[in-house]
Motif scaffolding. Structure first.
Motif, short mmCIF file in Angstrom:
data_model
loop_
_atom_site.label_atom_id
_atom_site.label_comp_id
_atom_site.label_asym_id
_atom_site.label_seq_id
_atom_site.Cartn_x
_atom_site.Cartn_y
_atom_site.Cartn_z
N GLN A 1 0.81 -1.21 0.00
CA GLN A 1 0.00 0.00 0.00
C GLN A 1 0.85 1.27 0.00
O GLN A 1 0.41 2.34 -0.41
CB GLN A 1 -0.93 0.00 1.22
N THR B 1 -4.21 -2.63 0.03
CA THR B 1 -5.04 -3.38 0.98
C THR B 1 -6.54 -3.35 0.66
O THR B 1 -7.28 -4.18 1.16
CB THR B 1 -4.86 -2.81 2.40
N GLN B 2 -6.97 -2.36 -0.13
CA GLN B 2 -8.42 -2.28 -0.38
C GLN B 2 -8.82 -2.78 -1.76
O GLN B 2 -9.98 -2.62 -2.16
CB GLN B 2 -8.91 -0.84 -0.15
N LEU C 1 -7.07 3.67 -2.36
CA LEU C 1 -7.47 3.56 -0.94
C LEU C 1 -8.60 4.55 -0.74
O LEU C 1 -8.37 5.69 -0.32
CB LEU C 1 -6.27 3.89 -0.05
N ASN D 1 -11.62 3.95 0.93
CA ASN D 1 -12.46 3.69 2.10
C ASN D 1 -13.92 3.46 1.73
O ASN D 1 -14.83 3.94 2.39
CB ASN D 1 -12.34 4.85 3.10
N ILE E 1 -17.20 -2.29 2.45
CA ILE E 1 -16.46 -3.55 2.33
C ILE E 1 -17.09 -4.45 1.27
O ILE E 1 -18.31 -4.60 1.23
CB ILE E 1 -16.46 -4.25 3.70
N TYR F 1 -12.48 -3.36 9.24
CA TYR F 1 -11.16 -3.14 8.63
C TYR F 1 -10.73 -1.71 8.90
O TYR F 1 -11.56 -0.82 9.09
CB TYR F 1 -11.23 -3.35 7.11
N GLY F 2 -9.43 -1.46 8.90
CA GLY F 2 -8.90 -0.11 9.03
C GLY F 2 -8.85 0.39 10.46
O GLY F 2 -9.21 -0.33 11.40
N ARG G 1 -4.10 0.87 5.87
CA ARG G 1 -5.36 0.12 5.84
C ARG G 1 -6.57 1.03 5.73
O ARG G 1 -7.70 0.56 5.57
CB ARG G 1 -5.49 -0.76 7.08
N ARG H 1 -13.85 0.70 8.83
CA ARG H 1 -15.08 0.34 8.10
C ARG H 1 -15.62 -0.93 8.72
O ARG H 1 -14.93 -1.95 8.77
CB ARG H 1 -14.77 0.11 6.61
#
Ligand code: SAM
Ligand code: SF4
Length: 467
Positions: free
Chosen positions: A115, A136-137, A161, A163, A166, A186-187, A201, A205
């Motif tokens: 990331q 990561t996303q 990234l 956000n 999910i 996550y995050g 991350r 979320r």
């Protein structure tokens, strides 16, 4: 923001790639190809890797741990400390030789290191044999990226990234048969000044509570007896969501699922560990009597510099409340030694807190500067050698406490889940609903079941007898 229907259709897009890949792989390789997932770091990564494996299996790969016979290799990386990053570079360096032996090998790097822009740039320049780099996303887009690369696309670097909600319904290939991970969020929004996680991350979320419940029910139905709910800070689950279900309520909902199983969770941040949560643990029989509550430092001055939002007194009163409500609670923690500006006097407060609380076990780390974090810019006059001496002092203290814990555990009876075969034939490894693992003589047919065991002795591991 996307709505849930859009998110589902986002994964439907990947199903199309999975189907297309299944056809393509056979003609490309002329045989059923193999895939290897190499995981570094925390349980969150282990859980993400189970999804990577799920997608690879759905696309037609056979999983293997043997890197010399693989056709696709992915490194799921960790960036929390420098040491973890060094190990990853050592590993991806090996790909050059693997590709020489198998020119059709595709190699990928994903996870927290991938990331970071600085890492992606380094891989672009210095590791030309890495085909894919995924942040990561976007890891759910693995089938798409492999498909494109096999069809002649240039090397792929995708680190968006944003956000967004999910992505659900990714296939999973779980590593264990009785113990399973269940990510609930996550995050991280906490921005502890030493930590890279919020940068790599993204924002916190939470998953939809009914999706979590559905997955937990399916796991219980499939025979899972030990389910660990995962998140960087599980007790801020549901914050800001319209459904109003917080972590304590979510735990009660999972506890109500019919069946005999243990619910564990990690990690909890002391600032969000509420009395409601402690009462929930006390009330709900299926919830493990274990609280992993990282305190990082026993000095209120250092905790402020770390941006932890609690002080020494606050932490200790939380521990008191936990012990009052749950007398058999097992407490574990994370500690950082040698945060920038920490003096021996500050460190001595960490030692005294450890003595006072008497943790079952500790995860201890020497501070590692992380690129782009506020702590990296603070003056750090104490040498690495000196920090190493403090670290050893802490380990010595924890060893003394462990001896005490052993004395208090030997002779007691526990209900354990028979998790795995021990190295010695005819013996199994069982785990209590706290943190104790015990080896005892028992038949393999007990694997995946609960049984009662008395702990007889300790010789590096607890040894017991099935009652
Ligand atoms: N979210 C969890 C929490 O706040 O407790 C922890 C997640 S972090 C991946 C796991 C542990 O790594 C932290 O609790 C901390 O002790 C340690 N850690 C994080 N950043 C570190 C750093 N820069 N140097 C040393 N240890 C670090
Ligand atoms: Fe890192 Fe702090 Fe978030 Fe834990 S709570 S992941 S230590 S920033």
């Amino acid at each position: 923001m996307q709505n849930i229907a859009d998110v589902n259709s986002q994964y439907l897009e990947q199903f199309k790639y999975i189907t297309a890949l299944r056809d393509k792989l056979l003609s490309y390789y002329g045989y059923t190809p193999k895939a290897t997932v190499v995981t570094f770091g925390c349980q969150q990564n282990v859980s993400d890797s189970e999804k990577l494996k799920g997608m690879l299996v759905s696309a037609g790969y056979i999983l293997t741990d043997d890197e010399t016979e693989t056709d696709f290799i992915i490194f799921n990386t960790c960036a929390v400390r420098g040491h973890a990053e060094d190990r990853v570079y050592g590993n991806i360096g090996k790909v050059k030789a693997l590709k020489k032996a198998n020119p059709k090998l595709i190699a990928a790097v994903c996870g927290c290191m991938a990331q970071q822009e600085i890492v992606a740039e380094k891989i672009k320049k210095s590791y030309p044999y890495i085909d894919l780099v995924m942040g990561t996303q976007v890891f759910h887009r693995l089938p798409e990226f492999i498909y494109k690369r096999i069809n002649g696309s240039k090397r792929i670097f995708e680190r968006t990234l944003q956000n967004e909600p999910i992505v659900e319904d990714i296939p999973i290939s779980r590593d264990g048969k009785y113990k399973g991970w269940l990510p609930i969020m996550y995050g991280c929004n906490n921005f502890c000044t030493y930590c890279i996680v919020p940068y790599v991350r993204g924002r916190e979320r939470s998953r939809d509570p009914y999706k979590i419940l559905e997955e937990a029910k399916a796991m219980v139905k499939a025979g899972y007896k030990d389910i660990t709910l995962l998140g960087q800070n599980v007790n801020s689950y549901g914050k800001g969501e319209a459904h109003g279900i917080n972590f304590a309520k979510l735990l009660r909902m999972i506890n109500d699922i019919e069946g005999d199983f243990v619910i564990r969770f990690m990690t909890s941040h002391p600032k969000d560990c509420t009395i409601e949560l402690l009462d929930t643990i006390k009330d709900c029989k299926k919830i493990s009597r274990h609280l992993h509550l990282p305190f990082q430092s026993g000095s209120s001055r250092i905790l402020k510099l770390m941006n932890r939002y609690y002080d020494r007194e606050g932490y200790l009163s939380l521990i008191k409340a936990a012990k009052e409500r749950i007398p058999d609670v097992s407490l574990t923690s994370d500690i950082i030694v040698g945060f920038p500006g920490e003096t021996y006097e500050d460190f001595a407060e960490t030692l005294s807190l450890v003595k006072e609380v008497q943790f079952s076990s500790l995860f201890t780390f020497i501070y590692s500067p992380r690129n782009g974090t506020p702590a990296e810019k603070l003056p750090d006059p104490v040498s690495r050698e000196e920090k190493g001496k403090w670290f050893d002092e802490l380990l010595l203290l924890q060893e003394e406490i462990a001896e005490n814990n052993i004395k208090n555990t030997v002779g007691k009876e526990f209900r354990v889940l028979c998790e795995a075969k021990a190295d010695t034939e005819g013996y199994l490894i069982g785990r209590t609903n706290g943190t104790v693992s015990v080896i005892f003589k028992a038949d393999d047919s007990l694997l995946g079941q609960f049984t009662d065991v008395r702990i007889d002795s300790y010789n590096g591991s607890y040894m017991g007898t099935k009652i």
